[in-house]
Design an enzyme around this catalytic site. Structure first.
Site, PDB file in Angstrom:
ATOM      1  CD  GLU A  46      83.682 -73.747 -37.287  1.00  9.14           C
ATOM      2  OE1 GLU A  46      84.512 -74.433 -37.903  1.00  9.14           O
ATOM      3  OE2 GLU A  46      82.523 -73.506 -37.721  1.00  9.14           O
ATOM      4  CE  LYS A 116      84.539 -77.975 -39.278  1.00  7.97           C
ATOM      5  NZ  LYS A 116      84.465 -76.585 -39.769  1.00  7.97           N
ATOM      6  CB  CYS A 152      80.823 -76.122 -38.328  1.00  7.02           C
ATOM      7  SG  CYS A 152      79.928 -75.094 -39.549  1.00  7.02           S
ATOM      8  N   GLY A 303      79.231 -43.297 -56.121  1.00 13.00           N
ATOM      9  CA  GLY A 303      78.635 -42.552 -57.208  1.00 13.00           C
ATOM     10  C   GLY A 303      77.185 -42.942 -57.363  1.00 13.00           C
TER      11      GLY A 303
END
Length: 577
Positions: A46, A116, A152, A303
């Site tokens: 996609e 889509k 999707c 850190g």
């Protein structure tokens, strides 16, 4: 009775594009087409041409014009190559909003688009804001095959599959840009199997891979036969190509009617999806690596306190980009214990990264002196002892944060934040101190999972890891977590047991429960009795810490409700959590 046999050769490309790098993405696609010239169809995920997700970038007319010109050039290159045919995701302009589309380009240069239709508008996606809804797709014809292409979210709803099945497609091909979430793979597979069951057709699920800001697209593409069984699966969190040969045998009775219509897949390699802890670690590593590389940072710095979270982030960074590009700095004050210094040094030795110790006591003392000199006159009063103590505690991480950002300014590089989700949920962090930085790979990771992940990494090594074995000192894992901002301080004295805290937080955040219901469910899950006042306090802290979370750096989505895009809670409100 007569019979005819047809073969369709597919090349499925699970690759890692970059958002906005249109020309580079299409050059990569063309390279795959050239190396798979014997295939009939090369399939890309996609929005591969543009990268994904695009957010508001796709609304810019100039971007769409550039994309359209690039697709035209790509189609011409496919024509000159003489094939194979290509199915590739890319937005296409619409009358008002663009469409999320797939381009089907045949060897003669003919171009069709599939749009889509189901636009996700939940979790981290706002596709209805930036894309128009398309019409149900029609089959794509190639070499006598009818291909049912979906994009999707279309696979998660039965309507699109039914429409394609009614058009007598031979196979379903789903191109995806689906982000990682813990335990999401079985859900994808269940939806795909339901589409196969309803249509009686095999299904190809091709997913993108790579990090894009807070999302990690995890690959893990697979192929199901007409019985819903996995016949091929690509690795998760890695680029890969899968060659697939589909064979169709059709037989006709004497009257011309079709008697048999069968599709058989050649068995491909099945690479199992990794278990929960490995997938989380891989997602954090890939997301961090791509954020660093795609944004052009020469190195990463952080850190290191001798504690668990900074050790985990340091290990992730080394595994992502290698020890030569990671810089760790230990910045002790008078509250920093000797054990912390020793554990930090052991961590640096194991990781092999560049490191140093920079005591900040003098800077911290100067801050405190200046506050005490200007505060009373400026504010007209003296602070309470508790407030003054809190200011002193917060001066320490803010001094550390200022030094790290100064190193970033002076030498270049990305400062990594190291706060976990448990602490960010309740605001147990210092704005402009330990919250400073450009990216946080464990932002969506609860503390209990952070402990599990450290143990997992010490027990496991994979080829894609750039660090060595057993990177985290056992003493870091075993010692009680502490911020070391005052004498005898521990995190659990302030927050309670992390096992209890994380159970409550998951119920409040992931499941959106009211405090009273979170209390009841937590007691059932843990098998203990909890103080209702404690649960109410935690809920109150989650609510009041929203202003801090809004100012935290981005981090990788791991759960269903990551802080950021997946959690939209008003800072100012009179409701209970």
């Amino acid at each position: 009775m007569t019979a005819a046999k047809g073969v369709l050769r597919l090349a499925l490309i699970q690759a890692n594009p970059t958002v906005g790098a249109i020309e580079a993405n299409l050059a990569l696609a063309l390279k795959h087409c050239e190396s798979n010239r014997d295939a009939d169809l090369v399939v890309f995920p996609e929005c591969f041409a543009s990268g994904y997700p695009l957010e508001d970038l796709v609304l810019r007319p100039g971007f769409l014009s550039r994309l359209t010109r690039a697709i035209d050039g790509f189609a011409d290159a496919v024509r000159k190559l003489g094939g194979p045919a290509v199915l590739i995701g890319a937005p296409v302009a619409g009358t008002e909003l663009p469409y999320n589309a797939a381009y089907f380009i045949t060897p003669d240069g003919t171009v069709r688009t599939v749009l889509k239709t189901e636009l996700p508008n939940i979790d981290v996606f706002d596709e209805r804001r930036v894309f128009a809804q398309g019409q149900d797709p029609k089959p794509l014809d190639l070499k006598g095959w009818r291909l049912g292409a979906m994009i999707c979210e279309d696979m998660w709803h039965g309507r699109v599959t039914r429409a394609l099945a009614d058009e007598l497609v031979d196979i379903l091909i789903v191109i995806n840009g689906s982000p990682f979430e813990v335990d999401k793979m079985p859900v994808r597979l269940a939806h795909a199997r339901e589409r196969v069951r309803a249509s009686g057709k095999p299904l190809v699920y091709l997913n993108m891979v790579g990090g894009q800001d807070e999302l990690v697209l995890d690959g893990g593409s697979f192929v199901l036969d007409a019985e819903g069984e996995i016949v091929a699966q690509m690795p998760a969190f890695a680029e890969a190509t899968l060659r697939l040969e589909l064979t169709r045998i059709r037989s006709w009775a004497e009257n011309g009617s079709i008697e048999i219509d069968n599709i058989e897949q050649a068995q491909g390699e099945i690479v199992p999806y990794p278990d929960s802890l490995e997938s989380i670690y891989a997602a954090c590593t890939l997301g961090l690596r791509d954020y660093i590389e795609k944004n052009g940072f020469p190195q990463a710095m952080l850190g290191v306190s001798g504690g668990l979270d900074s050790a985990l982030v340091a290990a992730l960074a080394v595994d992502a980009i290698g020890p030569d590009r990671v810089v760790g700095v230990m910045m002790p004050t008078r509250f920093t214990g000797h054990e912390s210094l020793e554990l930090a040094e052991d961590l640096f030795r194991r990781l092999g990264c560049r490191h140093g110790v920079a005591p900040i006591g003098a800077m911290f003392d100067a801050y405190e002196k200046t506050l005490d000199e200007i505060g009373p006159g400026l504010m007209g009063t003296r602070p309470s002892n508790a407030a003054r103590s809190m200011a002193s505690e917060n001066f320490q991480p803010r001094t550390r944060g200022a030094l790290l950002m100064a190193l970033s300014n002076a030498y270049g590089g990305l400062v990594l934040s190291t706060g976990n989700k448990s602490e960010m949920s309740v605001g147990y962090a210092t704005l402009y101190g330990d919250m400073c930085g450009g990216f946080n790979p464990i932002k969506d990771l609860y503390k209990t999972t952070a402990f599990e992940l450290c143990r997992w990494r010490n027990q496991n090594h994979r080829d894609w890891m750039r660090g060595g074995r057993d990177p985290i000192p056992q003493g870091i894992i075993d010692r009680p977590p502490t911020a070391e901002l005052k004498p005898d301080q521990t995190d659990e004295a302030a927050l309670g047991s992390y096992e209890v805290l994380d159970t409550i937080l998951r119920l409040l955040i992931e499941h959106l429960l009211e405090p009273a219901e979170a209390l009841r469910q937590a007691e059932r899950q843990l098998g203990i009795t909890l103080d209702s006042a404690y649960v109410k306090r935690i809920a109150s802290l989650v609510k009041s810490a929203e202003y801090k979370r809004r100012q935290a750096p981005p981090g990788i989505k791991l759960t269903g409700r990551p802080f950021g895009k997946g959690w939209r809670y008003p800072m100012t409100n009179r409701a209970s959590l």
